[in-house]
Design an enzyme around this catalytic site. Sequence first.
Site, PDB file in Angstrom:
ATOM      1  N   LYS A 144       0.884  -1.164   0.156  1.00 31.65           N
ATOM      2  CA  LYS A 144      -0.140   0.102  -0.016  1.00 31.65           C
ATOM      3  C   LYS A 144       0.926   1.346   0.124  1.00 31.65           C
ATOM      4  O   LYS A 144       1.421   1.449  -0.957  1.00 31.65           O
ATOM      5  CB  LYS A 144      -1.109  -0.233   1.041  1.00 31.65           C
ATOM      6  N   THR A 156       6.088 -21.606   0.304  1.00 32.65           N
ATOM      7  CA  THR A 156       5.695 -20.642  -0.809  1.00 32.65           C
ATOM      8  C   THR A 156       7.047 -20.175  -1.452  1.00 32.65           C
ATOM      9  O   THR A 156       8.181 -19.993  -0.381  1.00 32.65           O
ATOM     10  CB  THR A 156       4.828 -19.937  -0.683  1.00 32.65           C
TER      11      THR A 156
HETATM   12  C1  LIG Z   1      -5.015  -4.917   2.245  1.00 31.48           C
HETATM   13  C2  LIG Z   1      -4.996  -5.640   3.796  1.00 31.48           C
HETATM   14  C3  LIG Z   1      -4.316  -6.707   4.234  1.00 31.48           C
HETATM   15  C4  LIG Z   1      -3.544  -7.581   3.175  1.00 31.48           C
HETATM   16  O1  LIG Z   1      -2.544  -6.904   2.908  1.00 31.48           O
HETATM   17  P1  LIG Z   1      -2.030  -6.979   1.408  1.00 31.48           P
HETATM   18  O2  LIG Z   1      -0.522  -7.040   1.365  1.00 31.48           O
HETATM   19  O3  LIG Z   1      -2.753  -6.441   0.218  1.00 31.48           O
HETATM   20  O4  LIG Z   1      -1.958  -8.673   1.074  1.00 31.48           O
HETATM   21  C5  LIG Z   1      -4.267  -7.048   5.441  1.00 31.48           C
HETATM   22  N1  LIG Z   1      -5.255  -6.299   6.422  1.00 31.48           N
HETATM   23  C6  LIG Z   1      -5.752  -5.297   6.141  1.00 31.48           C
HETATM   24  C7  LIG Z   1      -6.358  -4.479   7.185  1.00 31.48           C
HETATM   25  C8  LIG Z   1      -5.775  -4.937   4.884  1.00 31.48           C
HETATM   26  O5  LIG Z   1      -6.771  -3.588   4.369  1.00 31.48           O
END
Ligand SMILES: *Cc1c(COP(=O)(O)O)cnc(C)c1O
Length: 417
Positions: free
Chosen positions: A252, A281
């Site tokens: 993000k 994995t």
């Molecule tokens: C997006 C999200 C995740 C997962 O993270 P990714 O790196 O996208 O797999 C975990 N917890 C919350 C609260 C999220 O919004």
Amino acid sequence: MWSNLLDYNALFQQQVERLHNENRYRYFVELERKTGAHPHAVWHAEGGPRDVIIWCSNDYLGMGQHENSITAMAAAVQQQGTGAGGTRNISGTSHAIAELEAELASLHEKERALVFTSGYVANEASISALTAMLDNPVLLSDSMNHASIISGIRHGRGEKAIFRHNDLDHLEKLLQELPEERHKIIIFESVYSMDGDISPIGEIAALARKYNALTYLDEVHAVGMYGEEGGGVAQRDGVADQIDVIQGTLGKAFGTMGGYIAATDAIVDSIRGYGSGFIFTTAMPPALACGALASVRYLRQSSEERAAQQRQAARLKQRLADWNLPAMPSVTHIVPVMVGDAAKCSEISWTLLQDHGLYIQPINYPTVPKGTERLRITPGPCHDDAMIDHLVASLAEVFDKVRPPSYVPRSGNKATG
Ligand SMILES: *Cc1c(COP(=O)(O)O)cnc(C)c1O
């Protein structure tokens, strides 16, 4: 020849129709992002490519196009190739991943960190491994926790107790009812991404100490964006040392991909040995680790992007209020606007895209409860003031036309200035 007795395909078709009938069918908007152009992107629409502005990206700070990460990642691909070559145990532990883990541990002031292929996997693997290692633990989980947390709890087959969202009294009541000697983990998030609210981290940690529970905090929507070095809300509030496990994402605000946890050496080392989703994995490719590392390092020493994000979020909230649009109360960079009807939510989103070149994905059930369908807007440092004014004027026009239940049109609803 197979018989027609079991027509599996017809069955799946019925399930798809059900999604359509319940307004839950997910339409993907096909975008092509261009380096240096964020938040602009090319939408590959049926009629041909069109320029749009993205208002719902989780690349919150535009770091997905930052020069430092691009340079680091491109150089690493040239020098180290594309893939990891195996799981972490079998030939997949790169120097780059080790460096990234050291940086993340330091960011969160923890002894050690562990990188996973995504934030989802980090939650699922860590929570299920913790549950398996403890003795019949109770997992106290906030009612608004993310699907990856819920999946980790299910996977670990631990007993769960759900406390009402951010409700300290309810959490304490549940803790009181449990035997003192029983193992407990309190699992919660810092920034909740659908409402844009923040949990009382210090208070929850205090309850954890009082009742001898572990704390597990998902800071996915806060890392990079809150705290002096982007260490999250726990860092901002000065309570990171009171949290046992901090979980985050590199996908993000850090603009790349991958997830992680940071904790004590013993916690991380044990999850490394028991977390199925970690062990079995292929590891994160070195180039991705290099790109993420550059982004984390950059955001530790630059607060400019964080400040601009907060400024633009505040500006958007103010403009929505000026135009009498139903913005939900939010104390973060996430700005949800209530619609309250699934079909109208989809219609508003589509009209914004089609007629105004603005991309905001509708958020419908099951991501949010029925009747609280909404648009979730994520302004950032790359959205300038003129873009915000254009967005709000467009929203007002579309809300006036579609008239969702959340919207009370007022006469003379035209903001000045
Ligand atoms: C997006 C999200 C995740 C997962 O993270 P990714 O790196 O996208 O797999 C975990 N917890 C919350 C609260 C999220 O919004």
